[in-house]
Design a protein around this motif. Sequence first.
Motif, mmCIF file in Angstrom:
data_model
loop_
_atom_site.group_PDB
_atom_site.id
_atom_site.type_symbol
_atom_site.label_atom_id
_atom_site.label_comp_id
_atom_site.label_asym_id
_atom_site.label_seq_id
_atom_site.Cartn_x
_atom_site.Cartn_y
_atom_site.Cartn_z
ATOM 1 N N ASP A 1 34.080 33.246 38.691
ATOM 2 C CA ASP A 1 33.180 33.309 40.023
ATOM 3 C C ASP A 1 33.784 33.714 41.002
ATOM 4 N N GLN A 2 34.714 34.198 41.019
ATOM 5 C CA GLN A 2 34.520 35.039 42.475
ATOM 6 C C GLN A 2 36.477 36.457 42.235
ATOM 7 N N VAL A 3 35.806 37.525 42.459
ATOM 8 C CA VAL A 3 37.362 38.460 42.394
ATOM 9 C C VAL A 3 37.740 38.074 43.593
ATOM 10 N N THR B 1 45.640 52.731 49.471
ATOM 11 C CA THR B 1 44.306 52.115 48.417
ATOM 12 C C THR B 1 42.812 52.853 49.724
ATOM 13 N N PHE B 2 42.673 53.762 48.666
ATOM 14 C CA PHE B 2 41.627 54.762 49.907
ATOM 15 C C PHE B 2 40.046 53.623 49.341
ATOM 16 N N THR B 3 39.490 54.003 50.437
ATOM 17 C CA THR B 3 37.765 53.350 50.860
ATOM 18 C C THR B 3 37.373 53.066 49.303
ATOM 19 N N SER B 4 37.610 54.650 49.359
ATOM 20 C CA SER B 4 36.092 54.928 47.525
ATOM 21 C C SER B 4 36.918 53.989 46.066
ATOM 22 N N PHE B 5 37.510 53.841 46.357
ATOM 23 C CA PHE B 5 38.187 52.884 45.461
ATOM 24 C C PHE B 5 37.056 51.811 45.708
ATOM 25 N N ILE B 6 37.746 50.770 47.071
ATOM 26 C CA ILE B 6 37.258 49.532 47.664
ATOM 27 C C ILE B 6 35.650 49.521 47.314
ATOM 28 N N ASP B 7 34.945 50.348 47.402
ATOM 29 C CA ASP B 7 33.953 50.534 47.566
ATOM 30 C C ASP B 7 32.487 49.968 46.260
ATOM 31 N N ARG B 8 33.905 51.402 44.792
ATOM 32 C CA ARG B 8 33.135 51.340 43.522
ATOM 33 C C ARG B 8 33.331 50.227 43.394
ATOM 34 N N PHE B 9 34.967 49.498 43.698
ATOM 35 C CA PHE B 9 35.401 48.291 42.955
ATOM 36 C C PHE B 9 33.818 47.144 43.418
ATOM 37 N N LEU B 10 33.249 47.107 44.869
ATOM 38 C CA LEU B 10 32.676 46.334 45.694
ATOM 39 C C LEU B 10 30.913 46.746 44.797
ATOM 40 N N VAL B 11 30.960 47.963 44.533
ATOM 41 C CA VAL B 11 29.524 48.358 43.500
ATOM 42 C C VAL B 11 29.428 47.874 42.090
ATOM 43 N N THR B 12 29.937 47.322 41.190
ATOM 44 C CA THR B 12 30.354 47.221 40.569
ATOM 45 C C THR B 12 30.416 45.156 40.360
ATOM 46 N N ALA B 13 30.687 44.715 41.363
ATOM 47 C CA ALA B 13 30.830 43.329 41.644
ATOM 48 C C ALA B 13 29.601 43.290 42.346
ATOM 49 N N GLU B 14 28.581 43.729 42.725
ATOM 50 C CA GLU B 14 27.418 43.607 43.246
ATOM 51 C C GLU B 14 26.890 43.471 42.220
ATOM 52 N N ALA B 15 27.165 44.865 41.255
ATOM 53 C CA ALA B 15 26.078 44.718 40.318
ATOM 54 C C ALA B 15 25.768 43.380 39.382
ATOM 55 N N TYR B 16 27.454 43.483 38.845
ATOM 56 C CA TYR B 16 27.209 41.748 38.205
ATOM 57 C C TYR B 16 27.141 40.561 39.331
ATOM 58 N N SER B 17 26.730 40.334 40.686
ATOM 59 C CA SER B 17 26.835 39.602 40.947
ATOM 60 C C SER B 17 27.646 38.736 41.256
ATOM 61 N N ILE B 18 29.450 38.629 41.342
ATOM 62 C CA ILE B 18 30.502 38.465 41.306
ATOM 63 C C ILE B 18 30.924 38.792 43.014
ATOM 64 N N GLN B 19 30.739 37.439 43.591
ATOM 65 C CA GLN B 19 31.399 37.678 45.060
ATOM 66 C C GLN B 19 33.273 38.117 44.754
ATOM 67 N N GLU C 1 39.621 26.775 44.707
ATOM 68 C CA GLU C 1 39.559 25.381 43.721
ATOM 69 C C GLU C 1 38.958 25.917 43.327
ATOM 70 N N ASP C 2 38.853 24.764 41.668
ATOM 71 C CA ASP C 2 37.619 24.720 40.959
ATOM 72 C C ASP C 2 37.076 26.080 40.444
ATOM 73 N N LYS C 3 37.602 26.799 40.509
ATOM 74 C CA LYS C 3 37.233 28.313 40.463
ATOM 75 C C LYS C 3 38.118 29.138 39.042
ATOM 76 N N VAL C 4 37.309 29.560 38.740
ATOM 77 C CA VAL C 4 38.408 31.167 38.059
ATOM 78 C C VAL C 4 37.858 32.432 38.507
ATOM 79 N N SER C 5 39.434 32.952 38.811
ATOM 80 C CA SER C 5 39.241 34.025 39.882
ATOM 81 C C SER C 5 40.258 35.003 39.390
ATOM 82 N N MET C 6 39.670 36.014 39.183
ATOM 83 C CA MET C 6 40.168 37.360 38.800
ATOM 84 C C MET C 6 41.047 38.515 40.275
#
Length: 316
Positions: free
Chosen positions: A92-94, A105-123, A175-180
């Motif tokens: 449901d969310q990460v 934690t560098f912004t390049s890592f954050i952005d790569r992670f966010l791109v993948t989450a966006e691609a699979y529609s995960i908040q 609450e009421d969600k599966v969080s990674m």
Amino acid sequence: MTGLVYKSTGSWYTVKTELGKTYECRIKGKFRLKGIKSTNPIAVGDYVDFELDTKSDVETGVINTIHDRENYIVRKSVNLSKQTHIIASNIDQVFLLVTIDNPPTFTSFIDRFLVTAEAYSIQTVLLFNKIDTYNEETLLEIKYLEHIYSEIGYQSINISAKTGENIDKVKALMEDKVSMFSGHSGVGKSTLVNAIEPNLDLKTKAISTQHMQGQHTTTFAEMFDLSFNAKIIDTPGIKGFGVVDIEKEELGDYFPEFFALKQDCKFNNCLHTEEPKCAVKKALENNEIAASRYNSYMQILEGDEQHYRTDIWDKE
């Protein structure tokens, strides 16, 4: 029987049924031959069908069907092949834990992670952890990063897993969600999970002072049921995050601030690099788009792995 995969150790899977009974299951070999390029055909969060293994003295199961996934988080596998590794599915969310130092934690890592989450529609929610340890200069850096990502639309929370600051806000979102929970080793994932649910008592380790990196504590992804009607997936720490299965022409769509300007570019297939009358480049020049975000975009677009290792887990 049908169940939910709670833990994967590579060859065995802990599966829990709707009645709450758990079984240790393995998979039939044919799953490895169905063209699944992932190093792990079954991931934590998968719903599977299995049958009891009558040939075994212990009550174990054999998985014969994997249900379709709603979504998943995927990254490049450990080796340099075209295989991928599914970290978890049906999320449901990460919560991405970020620390400015100890470890960085560098912004390049954050952005790569966010791109993948966006691609699979995960908040995704950014958690800036260890704020109890930062000086004034570091806190200003966090404020700057918060500004960058809040302008794009990402929620962020300053927390301290150690002191418990703002943990209640995180719990309310769960609450009421599966969080990674994800992030580098040493950013405090296990400490945070213990703060949220002390009864779990997950193992934690100190930061390596020599390299300012986290020592790996979580070997495999694992799901836990929490006392306040929530599920959490704790994952191994990641040194790098390889973006996969995204075409160059669609990469900009997963940078929300780029996508918002796409229609103003002269060319429909604009890659926001050398094209004339590019709305994204203009916004960059006017400081309306963060330079760090554009640099991350270019790094992914050009497949630059030389200065950013994305092919190994921290434990290796």
